[in-house]
Design an enzyme around this catalytic site. Structure first.
Site, PDB file in Angstrom:
ATOM      1  N   SER A 176       0.983  -1.320   0.014  1.00  7.10           N
ATOM      2  CA  SER A 176       0.221   0.063   0.119  1.00  7.10           C
ATOM      3  C   SER A 176       0.844   1.245   0.112  1.00  7.10           C
ATOM      4  CB  SER A 176      -0.867   0.158   1.284  1.00  7.10           C
ATOM      5  OG  SER A 176      -1.913  -1.137   1.370  1.00  7.10           O
TER       6      SER A 176
HETATM    7  N1  SAM Z   1      -0.816  -4.948   4.030  1.00  5.61           N
HETATM    8  C1  SAM Z   1       0.088  -5.079   2.784  1.00  5.61           C
HETATM    9  C2  SAM Z   1       1.239  -4.843   2.927  1.00  5.61           C
HETATM   10  O1  SAM Z   1       1.475  -3.920   3.750  1.00  5.61           O
HETATM   11  O2  SAM Z   1       1.961  -5.095   1.769  1.00  5.61           O
HETATM   12  C3  SAM Z   1      -0.825  -4.567   1.515  1.00  5.61           C
HETATM   13  C4  SAM Z   1      -1.891  -5.510   1.264  1.00  5.61           C
HETATM   14  S1  SAM Z   1      -2.389  -5.571  -0.538  1.00  5.61           S
HETATM   15  C5  SAM Z   1      -3.180  -3.922  -0.616  1.00  5.61           C
HETATM   16  C6  SAM Z   1      -3.980  -6.530   0.012  1.00  5.61           C
HETATM   17  C7  SAM Z   1      -3.844  -8.096   0.090  1.00  5.61           C
HETATM   18  O3  SAM Z   1      -4.829  -8.664   0.820  1.00  5.61           O
HETATM   19  C8  SAM Z   1      -3.218  -8.804  -0.960  1.00  5.61           C
HETATM   20  O4  SAM Z   1      -1.854  -9.404  -0.624  1.00  5.61           O
HETATM   21  C9  SAM Z   1      -4.290  -9.852  -0.820  1.00  5.61           C
HETATM   22  O5  SAM Z   1      -3.873 -11.058  -1.490  1.00  5.61           O
HETATM   23  C10 SAM Z   1      -4.865 -10.000   0.387  1.00  5.61           C
HETATM   24  N2  SAM Z   1      -6.143 -10.385   0.504  1.00  5.61           N
HETATM   25  C11 SAM Z   1      -6.987 -10.308  -0.466  1.00  5.61           C
HETATM   26  N3  SAM Z   1      -8.051 -10.887  -0.094  1.00  5.61           N
HETATM   27  C12 SAM Z   1      -7.909 -11.643   1.022  1.00  5.61           C
HETATM   28  C13 SAM Z   1      -8.627 -12.589   2.102  1.00  5.61           C
HETATM   29  N4  SAM Z   1      -9.929 -12.849   1.937  1.00  5.61           N
HETATM   30  N5  SAM Z   1      -7.816 -12.869   2.924  1.00  5.61           N
HETATM   31  C14 SAM Z   1      -6.676 -12.592   3.376  1.00  5.61           C
HETATM   32  N6  SAM Z   1      -5.871 -11.644   2.521  1.00  5.61           N
HETATM   33  C15 SAM Z   1      -6.419 -11.281   1.525  1.00  5.61           C
END
Ligand code: SAM
Length: 249
Positions: free
Chosen positions: A99
């Protein structure tokens, strides 16, 4: 593990030696110091630009120090390291992103964290947000649905000495009931609706920070506060664009 034991700020020789012993980088000879300071300035400029939405003029010194202490370049792909301290999201593979630093800082601020807190993050991604949280609270639990990303985050967080983070591979929609209740929950992917299990796993007095809305459209970053009686208060803080919360829930 405390911030100083990670050896990141390296205020003296003793810490430098500890830092070297665990194989982590050191601010003293840190080539990213300038870019990181510019990133902090950019975050503050963005806070100022968005204050009409968020109602917040500044972020707390504690949150800014946490952001300053985490080596973001260690969480981005090698070929993007030159951009690691730009105030923007970056690709981390599998169509996902680390992010924007401003958003990480804002979500951390909204969570209103205390040193003894236990926090749940949904969407580990690179592990960067989890590392920022880990410098501020007692324990972080974080869930990632894409196994490759989750495993990479485990490796990076452990290599960098963030010992108070536990990563689970799975669908974060359901939370992590075994460690509930949580003082704060941060969701870093956008669901259509707020997942009921996350509300249940929030401690009375706790805060949930979550972007809500349909994929590929503007979503609303929401702050929900659960009062001591269990009643929820909801605030729309900022229009945002997150990747969707996926999974078969
Ligand atoms: N917090 C992260 C970082 O610091 O790099 C960035 C997150 S990225 C914007 C969103 C993440 O949420 C992705 O890695 C994605 O695979 C994960 N994601 C999406 N749906 C999800 C779910 N149902 N449960 C867990 N993770 C999920």
């Amino acid at each position: 593990m405390t911030g100083s034991l990670r050896g990141w700020n390296c205020p003296g020789i003793a810490l430098l030696l500890i830092g070297l012993a665990v194989g982590v980088p050191c601010m003293a000879d840190d080539e990213y110091q300038g870019p990181r300071q510019r990133m902090l300035d950019e975050i503050q400029a963005t806070v100022t630009r968005t204050q009409l939405h968020t109602g917040r003029q500044r972020l707390s010194a504690r949150v800014m120090e946490a952001i300053a202490s985490v080596p973001r370049h260690e969480f981005v792909p090698q070929e993007l390291r030159d951009l690691a301290y730009a105030n923007r999201p970056l690709p981390i593979g599998h169509g996902q992103t680390i992010s924007q630093p401003y958003i990480v800082a804002l979500m951390t601020e909204l969570a209103g964290l205390q040193p003894d807190d236990v926090v749940l993050e949904i969407g580990t991604g690179s592990g960067y947000q989890a590392a920022v949280l880990a410098t501020l609270v007692r324990q972080v639990y974080t869930i990632e649905i894409i196994p490759d990303l989750g495993q990479r985050a485990v490796t990076d967080l452990s290599r960098l000495g963030y010992a108070n983070v536990q990563v689970r591979i799975g669908d974060g929609y359901h939370g992590w009931p075994e460690h509930a209740p949580y003082d704060a929950i941060l969701v870093t992917a956008a669901p259509d609706r707020i997942p009921a299990p996350l509300l249940e796993q929030l401690r009375p007095g706790g805060r949930l920070v979550v972007p809500v809305g349909p994929p590929d459209q503007t979503q609303s970053l929401k702050l929900l506060r659960k009062d001591e009686g269990g009643l929820l208060q909801e605030e729309d803080v900022l229009p945002v664009g997150f990747v969707p919360l996926t999974g078969a829930h």
